[in-house]
Structure formats: structure tokens, C-alpha cells
Write a protein that holds these residues in place. Structure first.
Motif, PDB file in Angstrom:
ATOM      1  N   GLY A  60       0.799  -1.224   0.000  1.00  0.00           N
ATOM      2  CA  GLY A  60       0.000   0.000   0.000  1.00  0.00           C
ATOM      3  C   GLY A  60       0.829   1.269   0.000  1.00  0.00           C
ATOM      4  N   SER A  61       2.137   1.178  -0.259  1.00  0.00           N
ATOM      5  CA  SER A  61       3.016   2.335  -0.167  1.00  0.00           C
ATOM      6  C   SER A  61       3.070   3.113  -1.474  1.00  0.00           C
ATOM      7  N   ILE A  62       2.525   4.332  -1.458  1.00  0.00           N
ATOM      8  CA  ILE A  62       2.645   5.228  -2.602  1.00  0.00           C
ATOM      9  C   ILE A  62       4.085   5.725  -2.715  1.00  0.00           C
ATOM     10  N   MET A  63       4.719   5.969  -1.577  1.00  0.00           N
ATOM     11  CA  MET A  63       6.086   6.473  -1.577  1.00  0.00           C
ATOM     12  C   MET A  63       7.030   5.499  -2.276  1.00  0.00           C
ATOM     13  N   LEU A  64       6.935   4.214  -1.954  1.00  0.00           N
ATOM     14  CA  LEU A  64       7.784   3.235  -2.611  1.00  0.00           C
ATOM     15  C   LEU A  64       7.434   3.084  -4.084  1.00  0.00           C
ATOM     16  N   THR A  65       6.171   3.271  -4.430  1.00  0.00           N
ATOM     17  CA  THR A  65       5.781   3.251  -5.840  1.00  0.00           C
ATOM     18  C   THR A  65       6.496   4.353  -6.603  1.00  0.00           C
ATOM     19  N   MET A  66       6.544   5.556  -6.010  1.00  0.00           N
ATOM     20  CA  MET A  66       7.254   6.663  -6.654  1.00  0.00           C
ATOM     21  C   MET A  66       8.739   6.334  -6.835  1.00  0.00           C
ATOM     22  N   PHE A  67       9.371   5.823  -5.803  1.00  0.00           N
ATOM     23  CA  PHE A  67      10.780   5.469  -5.908  1.00  0.00           C
ATOM     24  C   PHE A  67      11.004   4.408  -6.983  1.00  0.00           C
ATOM     25  N   SER A  68      10.064   3.478  -7.105  1.00  0.00           N
ATOM     26  CA  SER A  68      10.185   2.421  -8.099  1.00  0.00           C
ATOM     27  C   SER A  68      10.184   3.005  -9.509  1.00  0.00           C
ATOM     28  N   TYR A  69       9.288   3.944  -9.756  1.00  0.00           N
ATOM     29  CA  TYR A  69       9.257   4.565 -11.086  1.00  0.00           C
ATOM     30  C   TYR A  69      10.486   5.423 -11.337  1.00  0.00           C
ATOM     31  N   LEU A  70      11.031   6.037 -10.301  1.00  0.00           N
ATOM     32  CA  LEU A  70      12.283   6.780 -10.453  1.00  0.00           C
ATOM     33  C   LEU A  70      13.418   5.840 -10.867  1.00  0.00           C
ATOM     34  N   GLU A  71      13.473   4.662 -10.236  1.00  0.00           N
ATOM     35  CA  GLU A  71      14.485   3.688 -10.622  1.00  0.00           C
ATOM     36  C   GLU A  71      14.251   3.181 -12.031  1.00  0.00           C
ATOM     37  N   ASP A  72      12.972   3.040 -12.410  1.00  0.00           N
ATOM     38  CA  ASP A  72      12.618   2.636 -13.774  1.00  0.00           C
ATOM     39  C   ASP A  72      13.193   3.645 -14.774  1.00  0.00           C
ATOM     40  N   ALA A  73      12.993   4.937 -14.507  1.00  0.00           N
ATOM     41  CA  ALA A  73      13.521   5.979 -15.397  1.00  0.00           C
ATOM     42  C   ALA A  73      15.045   5.935 -15.440  1.00  0.00           C
ATOM     43  N   ASP A  74      15.657   5.693 -14.297  1.00  0.00           N
ATOM     44  CA  ASP A  74      17.116   5.639 -14.228  1.00  0.00           C
ATOM     45  C   ASP A  74      17.660   4.487 -15.070  1.00  0.00           C
TER      46      ASP A  74
END
Length: 635
Positions: free
Chosen positions: A595-609
Motif C-alpha cells: 500500500g506504499s505510494i512512496m515506494l511506488t514513486m521510488f520504483s518509477y524513479l528507478e525505472d527511469a534511471d
């Protein structure tokens, strides 16, 4: 900080030597020599073979300090086992106090905490004696923890395992080269020793040759004089077990009904004192103990004659007799025993006993004293079992809420933690809980931050009690600031489990020096390794980061951030694109469950990286970033 159960002192110290005592130099010398020559010595033999007495006598011949721990059925919970193991050592090596318990509070796996405890012994020549080890035979998780401890034990330390059956412990290479043991044949009385035992027991008329033939040198058989009665045969007294038959016909049959009642009722106690016996509802306990002192019982008495400890086999038989009583009668005795445990602050044992007899309201009261501590040391399965068992009598979510919050966050189920916090708010109890507990308030704030409710995350701290947990969470919330942090970098760690948040902020703020500096030794180093790996990568020290990642992944790999974020970062830097993308997809499944939105954001940041570093695909990187903007909580 919630109080925790007091240590049962009788478990972390050697029992007194029995009387009468037969000197056995050959056994004492053999054991003393094995202890000096081998890191691990086992003594596996049947009950009543004289195992514990042999170790006690051998301990008097060596110059090493002895840390003694008697295993218990409650050691099936690895956190409790480690707590008692640490206490046993701390009495001889004070510097280890807090090593294992601190590691557990910081969220480290219990096998790692055990290894850290072993390493903390340094060059102390201490001997651990683990008595009654057979009680761990079916506790698979505890055996794993014990194996980890033994593998990391320094070369100056020793361990003696004492039990009725062999333990399946993974000792690695030590199992072949560095382990020795003795068994039934070694412990059996010789004819001379049997003769001495008979004289010491006041039975000099008994022929030692006949005694040896009847018992095969079994120590308990000799000491209990099972062959003395010509009329005694196996099966007498209604017992299939020959020793139980003897105890029935030759021990209990010689006592008054009142004395038998006293012994059977008090069999729930490790040590019988007048006060403890009175708490079980027995009349005139001091007088009864005085009467029993004159009897020939297989038991040990304190010097003042006011404390009785029955021989283990004798106590087992008495407990069996208690269990044969009508269920309501036996349940009432155990209920009183549970109340006695709670009165003396042995809350965990009290909860277990109350639950066993179905006394849920009393179990709930006892659990309020210790469930938070059980959860903090990561005995999560036990905490879940208690919460499920006590659900019918919880008259409000407020009761046990701190432990329930800790359990949800420890399992990285932030959605569940927020639902609990919202339920407490609906009941008008969320703010009062936060005011009474810095940790509970910080846990609710942390969970709200994860699901993207930054307003609630900040407002929670407005009425959260002061403390290290609140301070750490305030520092963590600076990550959501648009400008420079409102709070200066934390220069010292508190030892609280929320220190991990401090390290998180250090990392994301780019305070790599602090990230590397704080976590250098002991359990603190293990907790901070994830952030050190990230810092090493970002400082261009990739080889160091990869070595630490490989050493850490077996321990920390179960965490969502480690597996879903850090693993992607490491695989990306190594150019292992397929593994990075696979970790991204598997990680998102775990993140959604949390249920973590924060970790979802970090995941997409890593995806972009990944897209930018590996393929230079700007369009794909932009798509990943747009996913973040699509999240309503990111607005």
C-alpha cells in the motif's frame, strides 16, 4: 517504551548440586578436558543419567566463567530464546548486554542477531551450558538461530549442549573437526561409584553388584533405589514406565494424601516456596514443606529448607498426575499459576498459561504489558497468534494498538497500519494513543507518509509524545520539503528502532559521510548496510557496493526497499538490465501489497534511471516519470 517480562532467574543460572553427591573424578576430568579442547561439547543421554550434575561438577575444575541457560518450551519463539541467551552471557560478560536485543529491535533477522551476540563475546573464555536442550528439538527456527550463534562463536569460547536427544544443528565445518561428546556409557555408574551412591543414600546394605545388574549403572535408578523392594516390578502402581511405577509405590505411597496433594499441585512451579504454594491455594505451605523436608524425596532443598526443587523426572511424573485430574481442577491450578506469573512480572509466560486455560480477559491484561516488546524483538508469528486469540475480548482497538501498529509496519503493510490509525481516529483514540506513546505516534505518521497522506503524517507529530521516535520521524518528513531541510542533520543515533529513518534521510539528502560514519560496528552496522550500499554506488565506489550487496542480500533481501529499489539500482550499475527490470516488476507486486505510494514513486524513479543509464531511452524514462504524476497523492 513498554515494560517487558522479567527474566526468570532460575533459567539463567546453574542449579544447585544435588545431595547426597557422589564424587566422580573420571567424569569430571573427562568433561573438563573436552571443554578445553573442543569448541562444542555435547552430552546426550536419557533422563536421570546424571548429565546436569556431571557438568556442574566439571565446571568446578575449570577456570572459565560459566554462562548457564536452561531451555524452555517458550524458546520456540526465537526472540525469547535470544533474550535469555544474551542475559545468560551478560552475567559473565557484561559488555554483551543489549547486543542481541538491540539488533532485534532494529529489525535484524534473529540469526544475524545471534551471530552478533557471539562475535560480541570477543576473547572472553566463557563457557555456555545449554541445559534441557531436548526442549528445542522441534523448534526449527530456534535451532537455526542456535546454529548461527555457534558458527560465529569466537575460538576462545566454548559451548556444552546437555539434553536427552541429539539436536539437528547446522554447525558447518565444526560438526566434523571441532565437536566432541559423551553419552550413556560414559555417564553410567561404575560398581565403585554405585557403592558410594548407595552409602551416601543411607543404603549400605544394598549389594552394589545387584544394583548395577538391575539398573545397568543408570544413575537415577541407583539413586532412587528401584531395586530395593522385592515386591516392586514394572507396571506396579498402575504405571507402564518402571520409574513412574517406582515413584508411585516407593515414594508417593509413603506420603500422606495431603503431602501428595501438595507435591502434585506445586508441580507447575520450577521452585516451590511457601509464598508460591499459598498463591496456588494450598493451606499451611510452610508447615507442609517442613514435613516434606524430613521425607526421602528425589529433590533438592535450599539451605534454609524453605525452597524445594524436584528432580526433573520426579517433577515430570507429578505433572503427569496433575494432567490426569479432572480438567476443571487442573485448569484452576494452572490459572492460579498464570496469575502468580503475572504478579511477578513474568508476563509472556503468564499470557501463554492464561491462553492455555482459556482465560482470555486475564491474558489480555498480561499481553498489554509485553506484546509490544514481543513485536519489537520480531517474534511476529507469536504476536499474530496472540492478537488473533485475544480478538474476542478486545473491547476497543486502542488496547494492544501499539503492538498491532508495530506488527503491520514490521510486515511492511502500511495500508493496514493506516486503516488501524483511521479506526482509532473514528473512535476518538488516535490522538490519545500518540500522546501516550512516541513510538505509536511515529508509526502512524510513517504509515501515513507511505500512503501519501503528508498532511496527516505531519499533523500526527503535533500531538505525539516527545522521544527519539518522534524526533526521527520529524527528520524523515523533511524529505517532503521543497527547500532545504527544516531540521539540521542528526549527528547522533539514539539506539531506537527509528534510527533507520535517520539513515534514510542522510542517504537521500546526500549526507554520505554521515551514512558511512554512523554504522561501523555491531548490529548498527547491519541495519545501515542498505544505505551504505546506496551511498557507495552514488559515490562511484561500485565494487565496494557490490561486495557489500552480495554479503547483505541473504539477510536484508526480504525487505521491500532492498528487493524492489536497491536491487534494481545495483543491477543497473552492473549493466545487468534484464535482472534490473525483473526486480522492478517483482518489486512492484510487493509494493502494491504494502500500500506504499512512496515506494511506488521510488520504483518509477528507478525505472527511469534504468532507461536512461542503459539504453538512453528518453521516451521510456519520461513515461516512467509520468506514472508518478498520475498518482493523485503526488500532486
Amino acid at each position: 517504551m513498554q515494560e517487558t517480562s522479567k527474566i526468570v532467574r532460575g533459567r539463567v543460572g546453574p542449579p544447585p548440586l544435588p545431595t547426597p553427591l557422589v564424587s566422580r573424578p573420571r567424569i569430571e576430568e573427562l568433561l573438563a578436558r573436552l571443554i578445553e579442547d573442543y569448541p562444542v561439547v555435547y552430552i546426550y543421554a536419557t533422563a536421570g543419567a546424571g548429565k546436569t550434575t556431571a557438568v556442574l561438577q566439571a565446571a568446578q575444575r575449570i577456570t572459565r566463567p560459566v554462562a548457564w541457560l536452561s531451555a524452555s518450551r517458550t524458546d520456540e519463539t526465537t526472540g525469547q530464546f535470544l533474550t535469555y541467551l544474551e542475559e545468560a552471557f551478560a552475567r559473565q560478560v557484561p559488555g554483551v548486554a543489549g547486543v542481541a536485543t538491540g539488533a532485534m529491535a532494529a529489525g535484524l533477522p534473529h540469526s544475524v542477531a545471534a551471530g552478533l551476540l557471539a562475535e560480541a563475546l570477543g576473547d572472553a573464555p566463557v563457557v555456555l551450558v545449554l541445559d534441557d536442550a531436548e526442549r528445542l528439538a522441534t523448534a526449527e527456527a530456534t535451532l537455526v538461530v542456535l546454529g548461527s550463534f555457534l558458527r560465529y562463536l569466537p575460538p576462545t569460547a566454548r559451548t556444552v549442549l546437555v539434553g536427552r536427544s541429539e539436536l539437528p544443528i547446522d554447525l558447518g565445518s565444526r560438526a566434523i573437526r571441532l565437536v566432541a561428546g559423551i553419552g550413556e556409557d560414559d555417564l553410567a555408574f561404575t560398581r565403585e561409584e554405585a557403592a558410594q551412591a548407595l552409602v551416601a543414600a543411607g543404603n549400605s546394605d544394598t549389594d552394589p553388584d545387584k544394583a548395577m545388574k538391575a539398573t545397568g549403572g543408570w544413575v537415577a535408578g541407583v539413586l532412587f533405589e528401584a531395586w530395593r523392594s522385592a515386591d516392586h516390578v514394572p507396571g506396579m502402581g498402575g504405571e507402564a514406565d518402571p520409574l513412574h511405577g517406582y515413584l508411585s509405590t516407593q515414594i508417593l505411597a509413603q506420603l500422606t494424601p495431603e503431602e501428595v496433594e501438595f507435591l502434585v499441585t506445586t508441580s507447575v512451579l520450577d521452585q516451590v516456596t511457601p509464598a508460591f504454594a499459598e498463591a496456588l491455594g494450598l493451606p499451611n505451605p510452610a508447615a507442609r514443606l517442613h514435613q516434606l523436608r524430613a521425607r526421602h524425596l528425589p529433590a533438592i532443598w535450599s539451605r534454609d529448607g524453605r525452597t524445594l526443587r524436584c528432580h526433573p523426572r520426579f517433577r515430570e511424573y507429578l505433572l503427569e498426575l496433575l494432567n490426569r485430574r479432572p480438567s476443571a481442577e487442573a485448569r484452576e491450578i494452572r490459572h492460579r499459576h498464570a496469575a502468580l506469573l503475572a504478579k511477578h512480572d513474568h508476563y509472556e509466560e503468564a499470557v501463554a498459561e492464561f491462553l492455555e486455560v482459556g482465560a482470555l480477559p486475564e491474558a489480555l491484561v498480561a499481553a498489554e504489558h509485553c506484546l509490544e516488546a514481543v513485536t519489537e524483538r520480531a517474534d511476529l508469528q507469536l504476536a499474530e497468534q496472540w492478537l488473533a486469540a485475544l480478538a474476542p475480548v478486545r473491547d476497543s482497538r486502542r488496547r494492544l494498538a501499539p503492538a498491532e501498529l508495530m506488527l503491520a509496519v514490521a510486515g511492511e503493510n502500511y495500508r493496514e497500519a493506516v486503516e488501524l490509525a483511521d479506526d482509532l481516529a473514528d473512535d476518538g483514540e488516535r490522538e490519545s494513543l500518540a500522546r501516550s506513546s512516541s513510538r505509536a505516534g511515529a508509526l502512524m505518521s510513517w504509515s501515513y507518509m507511505h500512503v501519501g497522506e503528508l498532511g496527516l503524517a505531519r499533523s500526527m507529530l503535533d500531538f505525539t509524545a516527545p522521544g527519539p521516535s518522534r524526533d526521527a520521524m520529524q527528520y524523515c518528513l523533511t524529505l517532503a520539503d521543497d527547500g532545504p531541510p527544516r531540521i539540521p542533520p542528526a549527528r547522533a543515533l539514539s539506539g531506537d528502532s527509528f534510527d533507520a529513518l535517520v539513515m534514510r534521510v542522510h542517504y537521500y539528502r546526500g549526507y554520505f559521510g554521515l551514512t558511512m560514519e554512523h554504522w561501523t560496528t555491531g548490529w548498527a552496522a547491519r541495519v545501515g548496510e542498505s544505505w551504505r550500499i546506496g551511498a557507495l554506488l552514488d559515490m562511484g565506489r561500485t565494487e565496494e557496493a557490490v561486495r557489500l550487496f552480495e554479503a547483505t542480500s541473504a539477510v536484508a533481501g526480504e525487505g521491500v526497499w532492498f528487493s524492489a529499489i536497491l536491487t534494481v539500482k545495483v543491477m543497473c550499475r552492473l549493466g545487468r538490465v534484464d535482472e534490473a527490470r525483473r526486480a522492478l516488476q517483482m518489486g512492484r507486486t510487493r509494493i502494491r501489497a504494502s500500500g506504499s505510494i512512496m515506494l511506488t514513486m521510488f520504483s518509477y524513479l528507478e525505472d527511469a534511471d534504468v532507461e536512461l543509464r542503459v539504453g538512453g531511452d528518453l521516451a521510456a524514462a519520461k513515461t516512467a516519470l509520468l506514472h508518478i504524476l498520475d498518482l493523485p497523492e503526488s500532486k
